[in-house]
Design an enzyme around this catalytic site. Structure first.
Site, PDB file in Angstrom:
ATOM      1  N   ASP A 115     -15.068  -9.744   8.590  1.00  0.00           N
ATOM      2  CA  ASP A 115     -13.605  -9.621   8.587  1.00  0.00           C
ATOM      3  C   ASP A 115     -13.063  -9.203   9.954  1.00  0.00           C
ATOM      4  O   ASP A 115     -11.874  -9.365  10.227  1.00  0.00           O
ATOM      5  CB  ASP A 115     -13.157  -8.621   7.522  1.00  0.00           C
ATOM      6  CG  ASP A 115     -13.303  -9.177   6.116  1.00  0.00           C
ATOM      7  OD1 ASP A 115     -13.676 -10.355   5.993  1.00  0.00           O
ATOM      8  OD2 ASP A 115     -13.056  -8.440   5.151  1.00  0.00           O
ATOM      9  N   GLU A 122       0.810  -1.224   0.000  1.00  0.00           N
ATOM     10  CA  GLU A 122       0.000   0.000   0.000  1.00  0.00           C
ATOM     11  C   GLU A 122       0.840   1.270   0.000  1.00  0.00           C
ATOM     12  O   GLU A 122       0.454   2.277  -0.602  1.00  0.00           O
ATOM     13  CB  GLU A 122      -0.942  -0.009   1.207  1.00  0.00           C
ATOM     14  CG  GLU A 122      -2.034  -1.061   1.136  1.00  0.00           C
ATOM     15  CD  GLU A 122      -1.564  -2.444   1.565  1.00  0.00           C
ATOM     16  OE1 GLU A 122      -2.336  -3.405   1.430  1.00  0.00           O
ATOM     17  OE2 GLU A 122      -0.411  -2.553   2.054  1.00  0.00           O
TER      18      GLU A 122
END
Length: 321
Positions: A125, A66
């Site tokens: 999640d 990222e």
């Protein structure tokens, strides 16, 4: 006055993230030099739709990196592109904060940080992936604007607005499918908040998925004779101080609702304005210094007191002060 969704549109739930790749494809088709830079999540973020629409050369997959994703986007912006980053919010802001701060914002580059899967809408999640401090992080950065769309139509408007706004813009999108608030094709403005329901007894200022929850709360309160004004603070930064102040001046009290920590987000932005210009009783609906948990989105809304019922109770508390 913006046009709100009709009953048919409201019934067709769509996730805000679903607007991402489709809107980029629209912008590319209109001749804008948009590119997407993703971190190996182009299916989940939907940036893959840009490639599928005939623009494969405009989608760059940086792998699970990222920080590099943001730097690549910055380089593309320097060469004349309007660069959007993908990834999930917890990685696209938290892991890459240094690069967003020192590469994008410090140089005021035309990079749009547009992660998906923000807030508790990530659901199963769990807490490690449920980013609840991203608005605070992005709002604190010089040169960064912050947009938090309530539904698919607002997300599309936010992404288009980001392309038309020079410099860094943060667009916060979620995973869960949510009812429509706005009519398809709505156009929204930077620095504007929208009064979606007028009222005289209390003001509710919300953003993101909490806008629809606030409208539900207003309906429930109306049945009890309480008249609530609901404002969508779509543009968290810059905040539409004029609209917020006009409403609170009329009602005398405010509740702020957000799918985000109560520290540093929309609630803090509204409180700062009121502290400077119009002190008034306030309550805050949001995550209270906690991480999320695994569960379905609707379950988590109730578990963490983020649903319409929590907003109803907050309105009653603030009216009793």
């Amino acid at each position: 006055m913006v046009q709100l969704a009709n009953e048919t549109e409201r019934a067709a739930k769509r996730a805000t993230r679903a607007a991402f790749g489709a809107t980029l494809a629209e912008l590319a088709g209109e001749g804008l030099p948009v590119v997407a830079v993703d971190a190996d999540l182009s299916g989940s973020t939907t940036t893959k739709k840009l490639a599928d629409a005939g623009y494969p050369e405009r989608l760059f997959n940086c792998g699970i990196a990222e920080q590099n994703m943001v730097d690549v986007a910055a380089g593309l912006a320097i060469t004349g592109h309007v660069a959007y980053t993908g990834s999930f919010a917890v990685f696209g802001t938290g892991r890459a904060y240094d690069q967003i701060r020192n590469t994008v914002c410090y140089s005021n580059l035309d990079v749009k940080i547009a992660p998906t899967h923000a807030g508790i809408s990530v659901g199963p999640d769990g807490g490690s992936h449920q980013m609840l401090e991203d608005i605070s992080l992005m709002r604190g950065l010089p040169n960064m604007r912050v947009l938090v769309p309530a539904d698919y139509a607002a997300a599309r408007a936010a992404l288009r607005l980001a392309a038309a706004t020079p410099g860094p813009v943060y667009v916060r999108m979620g995973r869960a499918s949510v009812p429509a608030v706005y009519a398809d094709g709505v156009e929204l403005e930077l620095g504007r908040a929208y009064v979606l329901r007028e009222g005289a007894d209390a003001t509710v200022v919300a953003c993101g998925v909490e806008v629809e929850q606030s409208l539900k709360a207003a309906e429930a309160l109306a049945a009890e004779g309480v008249d609530v004004e609901v404002i969508d603070a779509f543009s968290v930064k810059p905040l539409d101080e004029k609209t917020v102040l006009a409403s609170v001046r009329k009602t005398g009290r405010v509740v702020v609702a957000e799918e985000h920590s109560v520290h540093g987000g929309l609630g803090s932005a509204v409180a700062e304005v009121l502290a400077r210009k119009l002190p008034a009783p306030a309550e805050f609906v949001g995550m209270r210094d906690a991480f999320g948990k695994s569960g379905e989105f609707e379950e988590l809304l109730d578990y963490f007191d983020l649903g319409s019922g929590a907003i109803v109770e907050a309105v009653k508390r603030v009216m009793g002060r």
